[in-house]
Design an enzyme around this catalytic site. Structure first.
Site, PDB file in Angstrom:
ATOM      1  N   GLU A   1       0.860  -1.184   0.000  1.00 47.75           N
ATOM      2  CA  GLU A   1       0.000   0.000   0.000  1.00 47.75           C
ATOM      3  C   GLU A   1       0.898   1.237   0.000  1.00 47.75           C
ATOM      4  O   GLU A   1       1.172   1.843   1.029  1.00 47.75           O
ATOM      5  CB  GLU A   1      -0.960  -0.067   1.183  1.00 47.75           C
ATOM      6  CG  GLU A   1      -1.871  -1.290   1.078  1.00 47.75           C
ATOM      7  CD  GLU A   1      -2.806  -1.473   2.257  1.00 47.75           C
ATOM      8  OE1 GLU A   1      -2.823  -0.616   3.161  1.00 47.75           O
ATOM      9  OE2 GLU A   1      -3.529  -2.487   2.277  1.00 47.75           O
TER      10      GLU A   1
ATOM     11  N   HIS B   1      -3.757   3.707   4.687  1.00 43.74           N
ATOM     12  CA  HIS B   1      -3.768   2.513   3.844  1.00 43.74           C
ATOM     13  C   HIS B   1      -4.250   2.871   2.443  1.00 43.74           C
ATOM     14  O   HIS B   1      -4.719   3.979   2.190  1.00 43.74           O
ATOM     15  CB  HIS B   1      -4.726   1.462   4.430  1.00 43.74           C
ATOM     16  CG  HIS B   1      -4.280   0.874   5.722  1.00 43.74           C
ATOM     17  ND1 HIS B   1      -3.719  -0.384   5.827  1.00 43.74           N
ATOM     18  CD2 HIS B   1      -4.310   1.374   6.987  1.00 43.74           C
ATOM     19  CE1 HIS B   1      -3.428  -0.632   7.098  1.00 43.74           C
ATOM     20  NE2 HIS B   1      -3.775   0.419   7.820  1.00 43.74           N
TER      21      HIS B   1
ATOM     22  N   GLU C   1      -8.389   4.823   4.332  1.00 41.91           N
ATOM     23  CA  GLU C   1      -8.121   4.262   3.006  1.00 41.91           C
ATOM     24  C   GLU C   1      -8.064   5.412   2.005  1.00 41.91           C
ATOM     25  O   GLU C   1      -9.052   6.112   1.790  1.00 41.91           O
ATOM     26  CB  GLU C   1      -9.213   3.264   2.617  1.00 41.91           C
ATOM     27  CG  GLU C   1      -9.377   2.100   3.577  1.00 41.91           C
ATOM     28  CD  GLU C   1      -8.288   1.056   3.449  1.00 41.91           C
ATOM     29  OE1 GLU C   1      -7.544   1.093   2.441  1.00 41.91           O
ATOM     30  OE2 GLU C   1      -8.184   0.194   4.339  1.00 41.91           O
TER      31      GLU C   1
END
Length: 344
Positions: free
Chosen positions: A66, A160, A224
């Site tokens: 990531e 992430h 995210e």
């Protein structure tokens, strides 16, 4: 090690060249304004001489593939080391899993983001690199938060990127926090960072952000920031808003946040988590389905052990579907729109 960092200002390069340890800790000062401490590989602290009231942790690379958050954090670290920006808040950067980053893979042996809150030492114990590193990361968080006077605001953003496309490109998971209201300021900070969707979790977990939230009362999130791409292949223009807001936070510049309004963000409540019980677990939908795809009541989401797993609510959206996890692990999170969360 010290001279290499002073010469290059590239903490990521130093970390990846020494993925298991840097040996002894070292420190130095930037001008007369900041003390820099390197506690280990991937662990760097900026201590302002006159710190304001927040203790900030930015972690990345808990999953090695990531890469966008890793590049984003390294840019901020480099700007601090070059004194292009000056920290006014105590700030800890954590590059979570250097071995997996070097390997170009999500994990070496095990999903590190299931190993916090002591899970790393539960049977079978500290048997792989992720378990060993998770225990160390917990210790660094503890040392950092306890290294300043009580009463300061504690913040931890665990950054992430997701393995699949998403209806909402950037979203955050707000860990379960019984007895504590959700922070309107934090939700609007995320929105200003381009993270316009928040999932409220419904139970304790063993994620890094839950650890900081539950153990230290931190405003902590799993964030995210988009989709997984190889190192160097990220379109970093997609993270300009996030980088700008993190910079403003660290340097104590005005955040200029809008007042909280539920119509400015997408809010979801986790209604259940589906775990895997049999080796034959399989989803009924396509492997490339995007995060936040919604399914109607009665729709068969998955099958295992001769049983069907159906949508229970009027509609349920899904995130992080993964049928290939070990037995006992989560295969998918199911969501419903959040109604009147306790946001203050």
């Amino acid at each position: 090690m010290l001279q290499a960092l002073l010469d290059s200002k590239d903490f990521l390069a130093l970390t990846l060249a020494n993925p298991e340890t840097l040996g002894d800790e070292f420190s130095f000062t930037l001008g007369e304004h900041t003390r820099v401490e390197v506690w280990n590989t991937g662990v760097i602290v900026f201590e302002p001489a006159q710190a304001q009231g927040k203790d900030v942790i930015l972690s990345c690379g808990v999953h090695g593939n990531e890469t966008a958050p890793i590049e984003l954090c390294n840019t901020l670290i480099k700007q601090l080391l070059q004194q292009k920006i000056i920290a006014k808040q105590r700030t800890l950067f954590l590059i979570g899993n250097p071995l997996a980053i070097n390997n170009g893979t999500r994990i070496i042996d095990e999903n590190m983001n299931r190993l916090f809150s002591g899970e790393h030492s539960n049977p079978p114990g500290l048997v792989n690199p992720e378990r060993v590193r998770a225990k160390k990361l917990e210790a660094y968080v503890d040392r950092f938060f306890k290294g300043a006077a009580a009463g300061r605001q504690r913040i931890h953003y665990d950054l992430h990127t997701a393995m699949r496309a998403s209806k909402h490109e950037k979203f955050a998971i707000y860990p379960y926090r019984p007895g504590r209201a959700y922070s309107a300021e934090q939700i609007m900070f995320l929105a200003a960072s381009g993270v316009d969707t928040v999932l409220f979790h419904h139970e304790p977990t063993t994620t890094f952000s839950y650890f900081s939230s539950e153990q230290y009362g931190a405003d902590a999130f799993t964030i995210e920031l988009g989709k997984v791409y190889p190192m160097g292949q990220n379109d970093m223009t997609r993270f300009i808003a996030a980088q700008e807001m993190f910079m403003r936070l660290i340097t104590d510049k005005p955040l200029a946040l809008e007042p909280f309004s539920a119509d400015k963000v997408n809010l979801y409540q986790v209604c259940r988590v589906i775990n895997k019980h049999f080796d034959d677990f399989e989803f009924t939908f396509a492997a490339d389905v995007e995060n936040f795809r919604s399914f109607p009541k009665g729709f068969v989401l998955a099958r295992e052990g001769g049983q069907e797993i159906k949508v229970e609510q009027e509609f349920e959206a899904i995130v992080f579907p993964n049928a290939k996890v070990p037995i006992g692990n989560r295969t998918v999170i199911c969501l419903i729109p959040s109604v009147a969360p306790d946001v203050r």
